[in-house]
Motif scaffolding. Structure first.
Motif, PDB file in Angstrom:
ATOM      1  N   HIS A  53       2.537   5.718   8.751  1.00 59.67           N
ATOM      2  CA  HIS A  53       2.021   6.067   7.358  1.00 59.67           C
ATOM      3  C   HIS A  53       0.450   6.566   7.515  1.00 59.67           C
ATOM      4  O   HIS A  53      -0.245   6.215   6.551  1.00 59.67           O
ATOM      5  CB  HIS A  53       2.062   4.855   6.340  1.00 59.67           C
ATOM      6  N   GLY A  54      -0.137   6.335   8.881  1.00 57.53           N
ATOM      7  CA  GLY A  54      -1.446   6.643   8.904  1.00 57.53           C
ATOM      8  C   GLY A  54      -2.374   5.430   9.218  1.00 57.53           C
ATOM      9  O   GLY A  54      -1.923   4.300   8.984  1.00 57.53           O
ATOM     10  N   LYS A  55      -3.611   5.865   9.859  1.00 55.23           N
ATOM     11  CA  LYS A  55      -4.278   4.914  10.400  1.00 55.23           C
ATOM     12  C   LYS A  55      -5.204   3.964   9.073  1.00 55.23           C
ATOM     13  O   LYS A  55      -5.239   2.647   8.999  1.00 55.23           O
ATOM     14  CB  LYS A  55      -5.545   5.344  11.204  1.00 55.23           C
ATOM     15  N   LYS A  56      -5.125   4.461   7.938  1.00 51.24           N
ATOM     16  CA  LYS A  56      -5.884   3.885   6.768  1.00 51.24           C
ATOM     17  C   LYS A  56      -4.884   2.772   6.329  1.00 51.24           C
ATOM     18  O   LYS A  56      -5.618   1.519   6.174  1.00 51.24           O
ATOM     19  CB  LYS A  56      -6.233   4.800   5.691  1.00 51.24           C
ATOM     20  N   VAL A  57      -3.682   2.868   6.243  1.00 51.83           N
ATOM     21  CA  VAL A  57      -2.905   1.916   5.761  1.00 51.83           C
ATOM     22  C   VAL A  57      -2.664   0.856   6.774  1.00 51.83           C
ATOM     23  O   VAL A  57      -2.796  -0.532   6.489  1.00 51.83           O
ATOM     24  CB  VAL A  57      -1.334   2.624   5.585  1.00 51.83           C
ATOM     25  N   LYS A  68      -6.968  -5.935   7.609  1.00 50.11           N
ATOM     26  CA  LYS A  68      -8.061  -6.530   7.012  1.00 50.11           C
ATOM     27  C   LYS A  68      -7.540  -7.994   6.026  1.00 50.11           C
ATOM     28  O   LYS A  68      -8.087  -8.637   6.103  1.00 50.11           O
ATOM     29  CB  LYS A  68      -8.534  -5.503   6.189  1.00 50.11           C
ATOM     30  N   MET A 105      -7.995  -3.999  14.369  1.00 47.44           N
ATOM     31  CA  MET A 105      -6.819  -2.872  14.643  1.00 47.44           C
ATOM     32  C   MET A 105      -6.792  -2.809  16.107  1.00 47.44           C
ATOM     33  O   MET A 105      -5.586  -2.395  16.468  1.00 47.44           O
ATOM     34  CB  MET A 105      -7.341  -1.648  14.138  1.00 47.44           C
ATOM     35  N   ALA A 151       0.524   2.460  11.697  1.00 49.06           N
ATOM     36  CA  ALA A 151      -0.446   3.516  11.488  1.00 49.06           C
ATOM     37  C   ALA A 151       0.360   4.941  11.879  1.00 49.06           C
ATOM     38  O   ALA A 151       0.006   5.991  11.623  1.00 49.06           O
ATOM     39  CB  ALA A 151      -1.321   3.216  12.977  1.00 49.06           C
ATOM     40  N   GLN A 195      -5.088  -0.083   8.681  1.00 43.70           N
ATOM     41  CA  GLN A 195      -6.384  -0.819   8.615  1.00 43.70           C
ATOM     42  C   GLN A 195      -6.415  -1.738   7.512  1.00 43.70           C
ATOM     43  O   GLN A 195      -6.976  -2.729   7.553  1.00 43.70           O
ATOM     44  CB  GLN A 195      -7.613   0.340   8.473  1.00 43.70           C
ATOM     45  N   ASP A 196      -5.728  -1.334   6.265  1.00 46.38           N
ATOM     46  CA  ASP A 196      -6.065  -2.114   5.157  1.00 46.38           C
ATOM     47  C   ASP A 196      -4.950  -3.359   5.461  1.00 46.38           C
ATOM     48  O   ASP A 196      -5.252  -4.408   5.152  1.00 46.38           O
ATOM     49  CB  ASP A 196      -5.086  -1.325   4.113  1.00 46.38           C
ATOM     50  N   TYR A 239       0.929  -1.436  -0.126  1.00 48.85           N
ATOM     51  CA  TYR A 239      -0.129   0.033  -0.098  1.00 48.85           C
ATOM     52  C   TYR A 239       0.793   1.315  -0.100  1.00 48.85           C
ATOM     53  O   TYR A 239       0.217   2.470   0.008  1.00 48.85           O
ATOM     54  CB  TYR A 239      -0.798   0.177   1.103  1.00 48.85           C
TER      55      TYR A 239
END
Length: 316
Positions: free
Chosen positions: A176-180, A186, A192, A173, A182-183, A30
């Motif tokens: 690189h941030g929570k979105k990465v 998953k 998480m 997180a 979370q991906d 990602y």
């Protein structure tokens, strides 16, 4: 590009290595190439190293070759972490940690950091089964027993085995941030953020010795009649003592009050019924001596960070 280095040694726990490193590897899917994690394994001795489950792993570098700085240096756990003597590792670690931006341990890897004097003055954790042992081995560290992972300044420590995945996700997180993160979670089919801490996995009480003393005799009687309404006075009467004297003796022997013991016993009793039966919560509350589902729910939430229903969903 950030470098994550993992130290390997004989009898390390393979999942402590593969779980966190898989998080960083999947994160690379990602991330732009310039932001990828570079993963390096370092062997405590030359040649292939056998993990505690028998799998053999060849490290990228021998310890004497690992002189470059890294962004994160991790130590896995396993029997080798707390049972083996590794003077070469203990001599190498302090300088390696100084070169690293962050350092940490997975599970019982904390013992190696502790033996190297690198946990003194830090808040740390390890697998719930080994916290008392770590407290005795590293008295200058502040060992916390109910955390999945802890960050204290530039040190990261985690609880048992799969908690290394939680730690690695937290690092992703942060970087690189929570979105990465979370991906990645998953892909791995993990949460998480878990509900509750390590207490949900560990018994609140150790096994009670059979009839060794007046106190353990009372403990066993309480455990046999857990649904009964016990008070300090009733427990003291079983020991033929005054409540005040019994309480002092109880605390001296067990480092907890009689009511703290009773509360822990009832929670553990309810946990067992939640795990092994389909009994309604009302029946479990009655059998465990809580008196009401509301009272049981309140104590579960306070001690385990989960409601009885959430506990049953996770462990039954």
């Amino acid at each position: 590009m950030k470098t994550v280095a993992m130290l390997l040694f004989p009898d390390f726990l393979l999942l402590d290595m593969s779980g966190p490193l898989e998080v960083f590897s999947i994160a690379n899917r990602y991330l732009a190439p310039e932001n990828h994690y570079r993963i390096v394994t370092i062997g405590s001795e030359p040649g292939a190293l056998r993990a505690s489950n028998g799998v053999v792993v060849q490290a990228d570098l021998a310890i004497e070759q690992a002189n470059d700085a890294c962004d994160l240096l991790l130590i896995p756990g396993g029997p080798g972490a707390y049972d083996r003597q590794m003077p070469q590792v203990l001599a190498w670690l302090p300088e390696a940690v100084q070169r690293a931006q962050w350092f940490g341990s997975i599970c019982t890897g904390a013992f190696i950091l502790g033996d190297a004097g690198l946990l003194d003055g830090y808040r740390v954790t390890t697998h719930w089964h080994y916290t008392e042992r770590l407290i005795k081995r590293v008295p200058k560290a502040r060992v916390e027993t109910d955390q999945i992972y802890i960050q204290d300044r530039n040190l990261l420590t985690s609880g048992g085995v799969t908690a290394g995945i939680d730690l690695a996700l937290a690092v992703v997180a942060r970087d690189h941030g929570k979105k990465v993160a979370q991906d990645v979670a998953k892909v791995l089919l993990v949460l998480m953020k878990r509900q509750g801490g390590q207490a949900q996995f560990s018994p609140l009480m150790t096994a009670v010795a059979p009839q060794e003393s007046v106190v353990t005799k009372v403990q066993n009687q309480v455990l046999e009649q857990l649904g009964e309404p016990f008070t300090v006075e009733r427990m003291a009467a079983l020991a033929n003592m005054s409540a005040r004297h019994f309480s002092r003796l109880f605390v001296r022997e067990l480092q907890m009050t009689p009511m703290e013991f009773l509360q822990s016993a009832r929670i553990d009793g309810a946990r067992s019924l939640l795990e092994t039966t389909d009994l309604p919560l009302k029946t479990i509350a009655y059998k465990s001596g809580f008196g009401s589902v509301r009272h049981m729910r309140s104590l579960f939430s306070a001690r385990l960070g989960l409601t009885p229903n959430q506990y049953r969903e996770q462990f039954s």
